[in-house]
Design a protein around this motif. Sequence first.
Motif, PDB file in Angstrom:
ATOM      1  N   TYR A  55     -21.302  12.993  96.921  1.00 42.09           N
ATOM      2  CA  TYR A  55     -20.018  13.712  97.007  1.00 42.09           C
ATOM      3  C   TYR A  55     -19.111  13.410  95.821  1.00 42.09           C
ATOM      4  O   TYR A  55     -18.385  14.285  95.343  1.00 42.09           O
ATOM      5  CB  TYR A  55     -19.299  13.353  98.313  1.00 42.09           C
ATOM      6  N   ALA A  56     -19.139  12.176  95.312  1.00 45.76           N
ATOM      7  CA  ALA A  56     -18.205  11.771  94.267  1.00 45.76           C
ATOM      8  C   ALA A  56     -18.392  12.551  92.969  1.00 45.76           C
ATOM      9  O   ALA A  56     -17.460  12.675  92.173  1.00 45.76           O
ATOM     10  CB  ALA A  56     -18.353  10.272  93.985  1.00 45.76           C
ATOM     11  N   SER A  57     -19.577  13.115  92.771  1.00 43.40           N
ATOM     12  CA  SER A  57     -19.886  13.806  91.516  1.00 43.40           C
ATOM     13  C   SER A  57     -19.705  15.319  91.595  1.00 43.40           C
ATOM     14  O   SER A  57     -19.876  16.014  90.595  1.00 43.40           O
ATOM     15  CB  SER A  57     -21.335  13.503  91.103  1.00 43.40           C
ATOM     16  N   ARG A  58     -19.324  15.841  92.781  1.00 42.87           N
ATOM     17  CA  ARG A  58     -19.322  17.292  92.977  1.00 42.87           C
ATOM     18  C   ARG A  58     -17.970  17.788  93.491  1.00 42.87           C
ATOM     19  O   ARG A  58     -17.471  17.340  94.517  1.00 42.87           O
ATOM     20  CB  ARG A  58     -20.436  17.672  93.949  1.00 42.87           C
ATOM     21  N   GLU A  59     -17.414  18.731  92.763  1.00 43.67           N
ATOM     22  CA  GLU A  59     -16.124  19.312  93.130  1.00 43.67           C
ATOM     23  C   GLU A  59     -16.187  19.964  94.511  1.00 43.67           C
ATOM     24  O   GLU A  59     -15.253  19.845  95.310  1.00 43.67           O
ATOM     25  CB  GLU A  59     -15.714  20.343  92.077  1.00 43.67           C
ATOM     26  N   LYS A  92     -12.943  15.510  82.778  1.00 45.03           N
ATOM     27  CA  LYS A  92     -14.312  15.034  82.581  1.00 45.03           C
ATOM     28  C   LYS A  92     -14.471  14.679  81.101  1.00 45.03           C
ATOM     29  O   LYS A  92     -14.474  15.557  80.245  1.00 45.03           O
ATOM     30  CB  LYS A  92     -15.322  16.102  82.984  1.00 45.03           C
ATOM     31  N   LYS A  93     -14.591  13.403  80.820  1.00 50.30           N
ATOM     32  CA  LYS A  93     -14.624  12.929  79.437  1.00 50.30           C
ATOM     33  C   LYS A  93     -15.983  12.390  79.008  1.00 50.30           C
ATOM     34  O   LYS A  93     -16.194  12.123  77.832  1.00 50.30           O
ATOM     35  CB  LYS A  93     -13.584  11.814  79.260  1.00 50.30           C
ATOM     36  N   SER A  94     -16.901  12.221  79.950  1.00 54.21           N
ATOM     37  CA  SER A  94     -18.169  11.562  79.649  1.00 54.21           C
ATOM     38  C   SER A  94     -19.321  12.558  79.579  1.00 54.21           C
ATOM     39  O   SER A  94     -19.138  13.764  79.766  1.00 54.21           O
ATOM     40  CB  SER A  94     -18.474  10.521  80.721  1.00 54.21           C
ATOM     41  N   MET A  95     -20.511  12.005  79.361  1.00 53.66           N
ATOM     42  CA  MET A  95     -21.731  12.814  79.352  1.00 53.66           C
ATOM     43  C   MET A  95     -22.419  12.801  80.717  1.00 53.66           C
ATOM     44  O   MET A  95     -23.535  13.310  80.852  1.00 53.66           O
ATOM     45  CB  MET A  95     -22.699  12.274  78.291  1.00 53.66           C
ATOM     46  N   LEU A  96     -21.778  12.257  81.725  1.00 49.36           N
ATOM     47  CA  LEU A  96     -22.370  12.262  83.058  1.00 49.36           C
ATOM     48  C   LEU A  96     -22.592  13.698  83.539  1.00 49.36           C
ATOM     49  O   LEU A  96     -21.806  14.596  83.227  1.00 49.36           O
ATOM     50  CB  LEU A  96     -21.452  11.542  84.047  1.00 49.36           C
ATOM     51  N   ASP A  99     -19.364  17.588  87.740  1.00 51.46           N
ATOM     52  CA  ASP A  99     -18.412  18.673  87.460  1.00 51.46           C
ATOM     53  C   ASP A  99     -17.000  18.297  87.915  1.00 51.46           C
ATOM     54  O   ASP A  99     -16.212  19.167  88.302  1.00 51.46           O
ATOM     55  CB  ASP A  99     -18.870  19.989  88.099  1.00 51.46           C
ATOM     56  N   VAL A 100     -16.686  17.007  87.860  1.00 50.55           N
ATOM     57  CA  VAL A 100     -15.387  16.507  88.316  1.00 50.55           C
ATOM     58  C   VAL A 100     -14.773  15.593  87.248  1.00 50.55           C
ATOM     59  O   VAL A 100     -15.453  15.161  86.320  1.00 50.55           O
ATOM     60  CB  VAL A 100     -15.538  15.712  89.631  1.00 50.55           C
ATOM     61  N   GLU A 101     -13.476  15.297  87.424  1.00 53.53           N
ATOM     62  CA  GLU A 101     -12.802  14.394  86.491  1.00 53.53           C
ATOM     63  C   GLU A 101     -13.355  12.978  86.642  1.00 53.53           C
ATOM     64  O   GLU A 101     -13.618  12.515  87.750  1.00 53.53           O
ATOM     65  CB  GLU A 101     -11.280  14.425  86.708  1.00 53.53           C
ATOM     66  N   ASP A 102     -13.553  12.302  85.489  1.00 55.00           N
ATOM     67  CA  ASP A 102     -14.085  10.937  85.534  1.00 55.00           C
ATOM     68  C   ASP A 102     -13.202   9.932  84.786  1.00 55.00           C
ATOM     69  O   ASP A 102     -13.524   8.738  84.737  1.00 55.00           O
ATOM     70  CB  ASP A 102     -15.516  10.886  84.980  1.00 55.00           C
ATOM     71  N   ASN A 103     -12.107  10.403  84.219  1.00 51.05           N
ATOM     72  CA  ASN A 103     -11.201   9.510  83.486  1.00 51.05           C
ATOM     73  C   ASN A 103      -9.785  10.080  83.580  1.00 51.05           C
ATOM     74  O   ASN A 103      -9.526  11.189  83.118  1.00 51.05           O
ATOM     75  CB  ASN A 103     -11.626   9.405  82.026  1.00 51.05           C
TER      76      ASN A 103
END
Length: 216
Positions: A55-59, A92-96, A99-103
């Motif tokens: 869940y954490a990685s998906r909008e 979303k600033k990384s190459m992960l 599709d969500v914000e990571d920073n």
Amino acid sequence: GLTTMVGFQLRFSPLILKIKELLAEKVIGKILSVRAEVCEYMPWFHSYEDYRKIYASRESMGGGVVLTQIHEIDFLIDLFGFPSTVFALGGKKSMLEIDVEDNVDILMSMNDIAVSLHMDFLQKSKKREGVIYGEDGRIEYDLVNLELELINEEKNQSFDWHDFERNEMFLSEMKQFIENSKLKKPTNVSLEEGAKSLKISEIIKKSINTSDLIKL
């Protein structure tokens, strides 16, 4: 008429409870500003499953660092009050492969206290720390190692809870819910109280998308 409780277990952390106690005693005088950070590498959250599917990685599943790490927002509101202004930068600033914000970096005004919060999914060395600055000293805390240092005019004091079992927070929360349900009393994290953090999370996301300072 129901008793409700939202699962913000950090309100039952002995470290957070100690901060509340120290603030109530005004041991560092008037609070001037607060810095908080919560950093963790999201692909390592669940080593037993593909990080791209959690869940954490998906909008679409309510992911992103803001909602996933909402506990920081909750205890800051509990300690310093509901924000009057919110400004956030990030995305979303990384190459992960997410599709969500990571920073995200957030600046809030809470009862005229400047509160800054950094949140990210990218640091492989977990970090959950902060500093509370007052006129007469400061409080430094580390939620990963459960350590706190009080630095003021009189003396420096160190506290730790190295023997504390994380599961005790959840047990304490469930105990309060069961007891208050029997007594038909509100809990310290009622549905209305928990909704405050969700509201601020939505405003943070809006500020990221619009680059606007949002007044409440």
